[in-house]
Design a protein around this motif. Structure first.
Motif, mmCIF file in Angstrom:
data_model
loop_
_atom_site.group_PDB
_atom_site.id
_atom_site.type_symbol
_atom_site.label_atom_id
_atom_site.label_comp_id
_atom_site.label_asym_id
_atom_site.label_seq_id
_atom_site.Cartn_x
_atom_site.Cartn_y
_atom_site.Cartn_z
ATOM 1 N N GLN A 1 4.756 12.226 -13.314
ATOM 2 C CA GLN A 1 4.604 13.296 -14.310
ATOM 3 C C GLN A 1 4.199 14.618 -13.656
ATOM 4 O O GLN A 1 4.358 15.674 -14.254
ATOM 5 N N LEU A 2 3.643 14.531 -12.424
ATOM 6 C CA LEU A 2 3.159 15.760 -11.781
ATOM 7 C C LEU A 2 4.214 16.401 -10.886
ATOM 8 O O LEU A 2 3.952 17.446 -10.275
ATOM 9 N N GLN A 3 5.399 15.778 -10.832
ATOM 10 C CA GLN A 3 6.457 16.350 -9.979
ATOM 11 C C GLN A 3 6.837 17.754 -10.451
ATOM 12 O O GLN A 3 6.937 18.004 -11.652
ATOM 13 N N GLY A 4 7.015 18.649 -9.488
ATOM 14 C CA GLY A 4 7.487 20.000 -9.822
ATOM 15 C C GLY A 4 6.394 20.950 -10.278
ATOM 16 O O GLY A 4 6.672 22.092 -10.629
ATOM 17 N N ILE A 5 5.142 20.491 -10.270
ATOM 18 C CA ILE A 5 4.041 21.371 -10.725
ATOM 19 C C ILE A 5 3.643 22.335 -9.612
ATOM 20 O O ILE A 5 3.549 21.938 -8.452
ATOM 21 N N THR A 6 3.437 23.578 -9.957
ATOM 22 C CA THR A 6 2.967 24.563 -8.972
ATOM 23 C C THR A 6 1.466 24.757 -9.159
ATOM 24 O O THR A 6 1.017 25.066 -10.270
ATOM 25 N N TYR A 7 0.710 24.548 -8.086
ATOM 26 C CA TYR A 7 -0.753 24.665 -8.163
ATOM 27 C C TYR A 7 -1.173 26.086 -7.792
ATOM 28 O O TYR A 7 -0.406 26.793 -7.149
ATOM 29 N N PRO A 8 -2.393 26.549 -8.199
ATOM 30 C CA PRO A 8 -3.422 25.819 -8.940
ATOM 31 C C PRO A 8 -3.087 25.666 -10.441
ATOM 32 O O PRO A 8 -2.376 26.502 -10.997
ATOM 33 N N VAL A 9 -3.630 24.585 -11.004
ATOM 34 C CA VAL A 9 -3.528 24.401 -12.452
ATOM 35 C C VAL A 9 -4.913 24.057 -13.011
ATOM 36 O O VAL A 9 -5.820 23.692 -12.261
ATOM 37 N N VAL A 10 -5.017 24.182 -14.329
ATOM 38 C CA VAL A 10 -6.252 23.812 -15.015
ATOM 39 C C VAL A 10 -5.954 22.563 -15.849
ATOM 40 O O VAL A 10 -4.972 22.518 -16.583
ATOM 41 N N VAL A 11 -6.825 21.561 -15.667
ATOM 42 C CA VAL A 11 -6.708 20.298 -16.409
ATOM 43 C C VAL A 11 -7.667 20.404 -17.593
ATOM 44 O O VAL A 11 -8.819 20.788 -17.396
ATOM 45 N N LYS A 12 -7.206 20.116 -18.812
ATOM 46 C CA LYS A 12 -8.153 20.210 -19.937
ATOM 47 C C LYS A 12 -7.868 19.203 -21.051
ATOM 48 O O LYS A 12 -6.707 18.888 -21.331
ATOM 49 N N PRO A 13 -8.941 18.719 -21.687
ATOM 50 C CA PRO A 13 -8.768 17.834 -22.850
ATOM 51 C C PRO A 13 -8.090 18.591 -23.995
ATOM 52 O O PRO A 13 -8.155 19.819 -24.045
ATOM 53 N N LEU A 14 -7.488 17.860 -24.924
ATOM 54 C CA LEU A 14 -6.755 18.516 -26.007
ATOM 55 C C LEU A 14 -7.662 19.102 -27.085
ATOM 56 O O LEU A 14 -7.267 20.031 -27.772
ATOM 57 N N SER A 15 -8.851 18.505 -27.243
ATOM 58 C CA SER A 15 -9.616 18.918 -28.431
ATOM 59 C C SER A 15 -11.117 19.021 -28.186
ATOM 60 O O SER A 15 -11.889 18.818 -29.109
ATOM 61 N N MET A 16 -11.525 19.274 -26.953
ATOM 62 C CA MET A 16 -12.968 19.446 -26.744
ATOM 63 C C MET A 16 -13.293 20.929 -26.730
ATOM 64 O O MET A 16 -12.410 21.767 -26.844
ATOM 65 N N SER A 17 -14.585 21.252 -26.562
ATOM 66 C CA SER A 17 -14.955 22.667 -26.536
ATOM 67 C C SER A 17 -16.051 22.890 -25.507
ATOM 68 O O SER A 17 -16.526 21.942 -24.877
ATOM 69 N N GLY A 18 -16.457 24.154 -25.346
ATOM 70 C CA GLY A 18 -17.521 24.479 -24.404
ATOM 71 C C GLY A 18 -17.160 24.157 -22.963
ATOM 72 O O GLY A 18 -18.038 23.858 -22.157
ATOM 73 N N SER A 19 -15.877 24.215 -22.629
ATOM 74 C CA SER A 19 -15.369 23.970 -21.264
ATOM 75 C C SER A 19 -15.578 22.527 -20.794
ATOM 76 O O SER A 19 -15.432 22.229 -19.615
ATOM 77 N N LYS A 20 -15.936 21.643 -21.705
ATOM 78 C CA LYS A 20 -16.132 20.247 -21.319
ATOM 79 C C LYS A 20 -14.808 19.665 -20.840
ATOM 80 O O LYS A 20 -13.787 19.776 -21.533
ATOM 81 N N GLY A 21 -14.812 19.075 -19.662
ATOM 82 C CA GLY A 21 -13.602 18.438 -19.134
ATOM 83 C C GLY A 21 -12.582 19.413 -18.573
ATOM 84 O O GLY A 21 -11.494 18.996 -18.176
ATOM 85 N N VAL A 22 -12.898 20.705 -18.535
ATOM 86 C CA VAL A 22 -11.928 21.698 -18.021
ATOM 87 C C VAL A 22 -12.147 21.841 -16.504
ATOM 88 O O VAL A 22 -13.245 22.182 -16.063
ATOM 89 N N ILE A 23 -11.101 21.550 -15.725
ATOM 90 C CA ILE A 23 -11.239 21.522 -14.259
ATOM 91 C C ILE A 23 -10.044 22.221 -13.618
ATOM 92 O O ILE A 23 -8.893 21.921 -13.929
ATOM 93 N N ARG A 24 -10.320 23.127 -12.688
ATOM 94 C CA ARG A 24 -9.236 23.744 -11.921
ATOM 95 C C ARG A 24 -8.964 22.860 -10.702
ATOM 96 O O ARG A 24 -9.893 22.416 -10.020
ATOM 97 N N VAL A 25 -7.678 22.631 -10.401
ATOM 98 C CA VAL A 25 -7.307 21.837 -9.214
ATOM 99 C C VAL A 25 -6.254 22.611 -8.425
ATOM 100 O O VAL A 25 -5.448 23.348 -8.989
#
Ligand code: ADP
Length: 412
Positions: free
Chosen positions: A136-160
């Motif tokens: 699923q990650l093929q063809g992705i250009t980094y950096p990207v931000v990984v984030k949950p669909l429905s949380m808030s307050g930056s919980k689970g938000v990670i730059r890779v």
């Protein structure tokens, strides 16, 4: 007397401000919340609802409406937006449509909607955590931000910055959202291209689909990740008139794309090149203690403006008279809070108006991305935004946050 329903989680930071605003305007405020354990009498005496069950909650609110005849429904936090919209619809009040409200909660649906309406958004992709990840990650250009669909307050938000970090982050977010009951929200994660530019927050009020600006906050950085604490908010913005006009235009387009028509708007955007990218649009006022600080600048609480507007009264948005700012003090590390030293020195820094620690000594602290809250706040008011930012940084440097490691006897 007018009666307004406030849908609010019982631990909302904003309940008190809405109670005060309603007293000032001589409006009856009825609070719908998980009220059974609340020590706040207005919450305990309000309508007992269950945020996990909209149908039961709606039923209880409709019953209470027989006694109160609500003229307006508002909400303080993301968690109440969808239910408030359903109440508004059921009672025929001027409120957002539940589908629009849902878009402020579900980041993937919001991205698709903005893209379909031609509003600039970072490139994005939904990843299914239950399927093979590398494919699923093929063809992705980094950096990207990984984030949950429905949380808030930056919980689970990670730059890779590469695929290896991305797979690690996906596993980390999978654990963070393991308890989420909605299967799509539990088993999927959003990947977005990383927008490197300056971040701002836009505060506004919508009425009949027309957006009025309250203010724009600069969020002076650096905010480069890998985790994204709320840090500095300083207003008025030091961006050029052209940049501010672009920000306002993008927020207005995004609200129209979501179909949002009523109530407060809190938006976060990042500027890159000649574009302003929407990071998120929330159908509420700015979170936590930040709204209190806005009162210093506007000389009227945002909650009062929200109540007036919800009741269909004329709202004159005041011009910001002073430069104000807040630092949401980030949690520096995992452990048990022993004490925060240097508060009195921090309070003595020129232009600092208040320093508050919201977490009690002895409490377990969990920083981002697993945690979600901040330690406290520092407020400043000064003749210029530069002086505000400088004072906040100086006051923060006075603090010595003592955290002891926490040892677990048994593995959870
Ligand atoms: P939450 O709703 O949990 O706060 P957001 O999507 O607003 O999650 O992201 C939280 C923070 O992460 C943002 O304020 C921003 O600093 C950073 N962030 C999120 N998405 C991006 C992105 N695509 N590019 C750069 N930074 C981002």
């Amino acid at each position: 007397m007018h009666s307004v329903l406030l849908v609010a989680p019982h631990n909302s930071y904003r309940i008190h401000a809405y109670i005060e605003a309603s007293k000032h305007l001589d409006v009856e405020l009825v609070i719908a919340s998980q009220s059974e354990y609340s020590l706040v009498s207005a919450v305990a005496d309000g309508i007992q609802i269950d945020f996990a069950d909209d149908d039961i909650s709606l039923q209880r609110i409709l019953e209470a409406n027989q006694r109160h005849h609500f003229q307006a429904v508002i909400t303080s936090d993301d968690g109440g937006v969808r239910l408030a919209a359903k109440v508004g619809q059921a009672l025929g009040l001027s409120a957002n449509h539940p589908d629009s409200a849902e878009l402020t909660r579900r980041k993937d649906l919001a991205r698709s909607r903005l893209q379909a309406c031609g509003v600039p958004v970072p490139a994005f992709k939904l990843v299914n955590l239950k399927q093979e990840l590398a494919n699923q990650l093929q063809g992705i250009t980094y950096p990207v931000v990984v984030k949950p669909l429905s949380m808030s307050g930056s919980k689970g938000v990670i730059r890779v910055d590469n695929q290896q970090q991305c797979i690690k982050a996906l596993h980390r977010v999978e654990k963070i959202q393991a308890h989420v009951s909605h299967p799509v929200e539990r088993d999927s994660v959003l990947l977005e291209s990383y927008i490197s530019g300056e971040e701002v927050a836009y505060e506004g009020l919508l009425h009949q689909g027309k957006l009025k600006q309250l203010t724009i906050f600069d969020k002076p950085g650096p905010m480069e990740g890998p985790f994204f604490e709320e840090t500095y908010y300083v207003t008025p913005s030091r961006l050029s008139d052209k940049e501010q006009a672009l920000i306002e235009a993008r927020v207005a387009e995004a609200c129209a794309a979501y179909g949002l028509r009523e109530g407060p708007i809190h938006a976060e955007l990042r500027l890159q090149g000649d574009e302003a990218y929407i990071i998120e649009i929330a159908s509420r006022t700015i979170g936590g203690d930040c709204a209190d600080m806005l009162k210093f600048g506007l000389n009227i609480g945002v909650e009062e403006l929200v109540l007036l507007q919800a009741l269909g009264k004329p709202v004159d948005i005041p011009v910001l008279k002073k430069s104000v700012g807040v630092l949401m003090i980030p949690i520096p590390s995992q452990g048990v809070l022993r004490r925060v030293e240097g508060i009195s020195q921090a309070k003595k820094v020129e232009y600092i108006t208040d320093v508050g620690i919201s977490v009690r000594d002895g409490y377990e602290l969990t920083p981002l991305p697993e945690g979600s809250s901040y330690l406290g706040f520092i407020f400043a008011k000064a003749p210029t935004a530069e002086l505000v930012e400088h004072a906040l940084r100086q006051a923060h440097a006075c603090l010595n946050i003592r955290i002891a490691p926490s040892f677990k006897l048994f593995k959870a």
